[in-house]
Design an enzyme around this catalytic site. Structure first.
Site, PDB file in Angstrom:
ATOM      1  N   GLY A  36       0.810  -1.765   0.078  1.00 24.25           N
ATOM      2  CA  GLY A  36      -0.416   0.141   0.209  1.00 24.25           C
ATOM      3  C   GLY A  36       0.453   1.243  -0.121  1.00 24.25           C
ATOM      4  N   SER A 115     -12.916 -13.288  -1.002  1.00 25.11           N
ATOM      5  CA  SER A 115     -13.139 -13.329  -2.295  1.00 25.11           C
ATOM      6  C   SER A 115     -13.786 -14.897  -2.932  1.00 25.11           C
ATOM      7  CB  SER A 115     -11.371 -13.691  -3.451  1.00 25.11           C
ATOM      8  OG  SER A 115     -11.374 -13.645  -4.640  1.00 25.11           O
ATOM      9  N   TYR A 139      -4.772 -19.243  -2.757  1.00 24.93           N
ATOM     10  CA  TYR A 139      -4.812 -18.123  -2.125  1.00 24.93           C
ATOM     11  C   TYR A 139      -6.307 -17.832  -2.011  1.00 24.93           C
ATOM     12  CZ  TYR A 139      -7.047 -13.346  -3.034  1.00 24.93           C
ATOM     13  OH  TYR A 139      -8.326 -12.016  -2.658  1.00 24.93           O
ATOM     14  N   LYS A 143      -8.798 -17.613   1.634  1.00 23.90           N
ATOM     15  CA  LYS A 143      -9.712 -17.133   2.488  1.00 23.90           C
ATOM     16  C   LYS A 143     -11.179 -17.936   2.501  1.00 23.90           C
ATOM     17  CE  LYS A 143      -8.443 -12.836   1.102  1.00 23.90           C
ATOM     18  NZ  LYS A 143      -8.526 -11.784   1.616  1.00 23.90           N
TER      19      LYS A 143
HETATM   20  N1  LIG Z   1      -8.278  -6.752  -6.252  1.00 26.27           N
HETATM   21  C1  LIG Z   1      -9.521  -7.610  -6.441  1.00 26.27           C
HETATM   22  O1  LIG Z   1      -9.288  -7.701  -7.805  1.00 26.27           O
HETATM   23  C2  LIG Z   1      -9.613  -8.154  -4.838  1.00 26.27           C
HETATM   24  C3  LIG Z   1     -11.005 -10.120  -5.025  1.00 26.27           C
HETATM   25  C4  LIG Z   1     -11.812 -10.614  -4.490  1.00 26.27           C
HETATM   26  C5  LIG Z   1     -10.955  -9.830  -3.362  1.00 26.27           C
HETATM   27  N2  LIG Z   1      -9.788  -9.475  -2.742  1.00 26.27           N
HETATM   28  C6  LIG Z   1      -9.274  -8.893  -1.649  1.00 26.27           C
HETATM   29  O2  LIG Z   1      -9.086  -7.731  -1.037  1.00 26.27           O
HETATM   30  C7  LIG Z   1      -8.892  -6.807  -0.528  1.00 26.27           C
HETATM   31  C8  LIG Z   1      -7.971  -6.262  -0.451  1.00 26.27           C
HETATM   32  O3  LIG Z   1      -7.362  -5.963  -1.925  1.00 26.27           O
HETATM   33  P1  LIG Z   1      -6.369  -4.466  -3.173  1.00 26.27           P
HETATM   34  O4  LIG Z   1      -6.340  -5.041  -4.077  1.00 26.27           O
HETATM   35  O5  LIG Z   1      -6.647  -3.573  -2.477  1.00 26.27           O
HETATM   36  O6  LIG Z   1      -5.071  -5.166  -2.210  1.00 26.27           O
HETATM   37  P2  LIG Z   1      -3.433  -3.932  -2.242  1.00 26.27           P
HETATM   38  O7  LIG Z   1      -2.803  -4.901  -2.319  1.00 26.27           O
HETATM   39  O8  LIG Z   1      -3.669  -2.469  -2.474  1.00 26.27           O
HETATM   40  O9  LIG Z   1      -3.877  -3.485  -0.745  1.00 26.27           O
HETATM   41  C9  LIG Z   1      -4.077  -5.365   0.531  1.00 26.27           C
HETATM   42  C10 LIG Z   1      -3.145  -3.809   1.517  1.00 26.27           C
HETATM   43  O10 LIG Z   1      -2.930  -4.632   2.945  1.00 26.27           O
HETATM   44  C11 LIG Z   1      -1.461  -4.122   3.228  1.00 26.27           C
HETATM   45  N3  LIG Z   1      -1.491  -5.425   3.752  1.00 26.27           N
HETATM   46  C12 LIG Z   1      -0.997  -6.716   3.631  1.00 26.27           C
HETATM   47  N4  LIG Z   1      -0.395  -7.527   4.425  1.00 26.27           N
HETATM   48  C13 LIG Z   1      -0.486  -6.589   5.735  1.00 26.27           C
HETATM   49  C14 LIG Z   1       0.508  -7.428   7.391  1.00 26.27           C
HETATM   50  N5  LIG Z   1       0.692  -7.824   7.083  1.00 26.27           N
HETATM   51  N6  LIG Z   1      -0.432  -5.935   7.713  1.00 26.27           N
HETATM   52  C15 LIG Z   1      -0.330  -4.578   7.784  1.00 26.27           C
HETATM   53  N7  LIG Z   1      -0.605  -4.377   7.000  1.00 26.27           N
HETATM   54  C16 LIG Z   1      -0.934  -5.211   5.481  1.00 26.27           C
HETATM   55  C17 LIG Z   1      -0.992  -4.265   2.415  1.00 26.27           C
HETATM   56  O11 LIG Z   1       0.256  -2.674   2.435  1.00 26.27           O
HETATM   57  C18 LIG Z   1      -2.134  -2.705   1.537  1.00 26.27           C
HETATM   58  O12 LIG Z   1      -2.126  -1.607   1.789  1.00 26.27           O
HETATM   59  C19 LIG Z   1      -8.223  -8.239   0.268  1.00 26.27           C
HETATM   60  O13 LIG Z   1      -7.824  -8.668   1.231  1.00 26.27           O
HETATM   61  C20 LIG Z   1      -7.851  -9.236  -1.412  1.00 26.27           C
HETATM   62  O14 LIG Z   1      -7.740 -10.531  -1.087  1.00 26.27           O
HETATM   63  C21 LIG Z   1      -9.479  -8.210  -4.079  1.00 26.27           C
END
Ligand SMILES: NC(=O)c1ccc[n+]([C@@H]2O[C@H](COP(=O)([O-])OP(=O)(O)OC[C@H]3O[C@@H](n4cnc5c(N)ncnc54)[C@H](O)[C@@H]3O)[C@@H](O)[C@H]2O)c1
Length: 325
Positions: A36, A115, A139, A143
């Protein structure tokens, strides 16, 4: 009400923060910035913390939160095959750390980013929440495991949760200030737009021999601002009803990879070079959400998830990234 947004510096979490800014809730953010960006959290109290750090987590969670939204996880399906340990540790163990601290502090409301990957390779689309969960990659397993843990934590500790099973999150904020910047990027729409802007030479299409209308995979694309709205409705419902629940968030319409490329060519007015490769392991032909439950129970409707709005907003973001590179 005070909310902690875990993973709020990331793509979906940052759009959630924007939506929460328009409410009266007090909102703080926790993120380790592994994927992030700190600028996404501007205007909010930000706790830089890794969920693996139980002591720091415990002290942050003493700040009287009423509810936690949990977006933090690793998200790359292909990488999860190669490094499952990394995925189980972050997405399951670290989520357990968070849940255990919440139970200790009696914070008993939780919204979880699940997801469509929990369905694996399901039967015919659209897929309802009643479908068996049967993930086909690590993955998706992580979930599904958290969803199951949440059932037990509700029974044993009264922790009430809403699991939101996102289909393909995409698009960027319509004000053009935040968008999708994963590194490496693995999602179709930003990759197609990188091929349009010239940041990439071409877009690779994995498989054009599926039994779909044009041979390419069909997915359900949902604008990230519609996702954020769904979280807000889920939050209100969870707080008032105190019942754990699971909802699909999708658009109930599928588009093929080729259709996405065609619409992107139309929006960008550029020709996009396509490179066809063989199918990837674990990619089902079709994944489309049945969204009847969230529509009926939470009164949610997608406002921004027509493909033109999704791709135009993502294109505006891609042009901004191109300028800043
Ligand atoms: N992007 C998609 O299409 C999609 C689809 C289904 C589910 N999701 C779920 O949505 C959520 C967000 O996805 P995204 O695309 O925003 O991902 P992203 O990688 O942009 O955001 C994840 C955030 O979590 C933080 N993070 C990760 N591990 C961490 C930890 N151990 N401690 C503290 N912070 C931590 C990262 O720094 C990041 O800011 C995820 O759980 C993902 O599995 C996303």
């Amino acid at each position: 009400m005070k909310i902690l947004v875990v993973g709020g510096a990331g793509y979906i979490g940052s759009h959630m923060l924007r939506r929460l800014q328009k409410t009266n809730y007090k909102v703080e953010v926790l993120d380790n910035l592994s994927t992030g960006y700190e600028e996404n959290t501007l205007g909010f109290q930000f706790h830089k913390c890794d969920l693996a750090n139980k002591d720091q987590l415990n002290s942050i969670l003493q700040n009287n939160y009423d509810l936690v939204m949990h977006f933090a996880s690793y998200i790359n399906v292909g990488e999860s095959y190669l490094y499952p340990q990394k995925y189980y540790e972050n997405n399951v163990n670290n989520t357990m750390n968070l849940l255990n601290c919440m139970v200790d502090q009696k914070i008993l409301n939780f919204i979880f980013s699940s997801s469509a990957a929990v369905y694996g390779d399901p039967g015919p689309s659209p897929i309802s929440e009643e479908e068996n969960i049967n993930p086909v990659n690590p993955y998706g397993q992580t979930k599904a495991m958290v969803e199951n843990i949440l059932k037990d934590y509700d029974r044993a500790y009264g922790l009430k949760s809403t699991c939101l099973r996102y289909f393909n999150a995409c698009g960027a904020h319509l004000d053009g200030t935040i968008g999708e910047s994963h590194n490496p990027e693995t999602h179709l729409i930003p990759l197609v737009l990188q091929a349009a802007s010239g940041r990439k030479n071409s877009i690779t299409v994995f498989g054009d021999d599926y039994t779909t209308k044009d041979g390419t995979c069909i997915r359900d694309y949902i604008h990230v601002m519609d996702l954020a709205e769904a979280h807000l409705l889920a939050l209100d419902s969870l707080r008032s009803k105190q019942i754990s629940n699971i909802y699909n968030i999708g658009n109930n319409i599928g588009f093929s990879v080729k259709e996405i490329i065609e619409i992107a060519e139309d929006v960008t007015q550029r020709k996009i070079k396509i490179n066809i490769e063989s199918r990837r392991k674990g990619d089902p032909a079709q994944l489309v959400a049945n969204n009847k439950k969230i529509k009926e129970e939470l009164n949610w409707t997608a406002q921004y998830s027509d493909l033109k709005t999704i791709i135009s907003s993502a294109w505006q973001w891609e042009k901004k990234l191109l300028q800043s590179n």
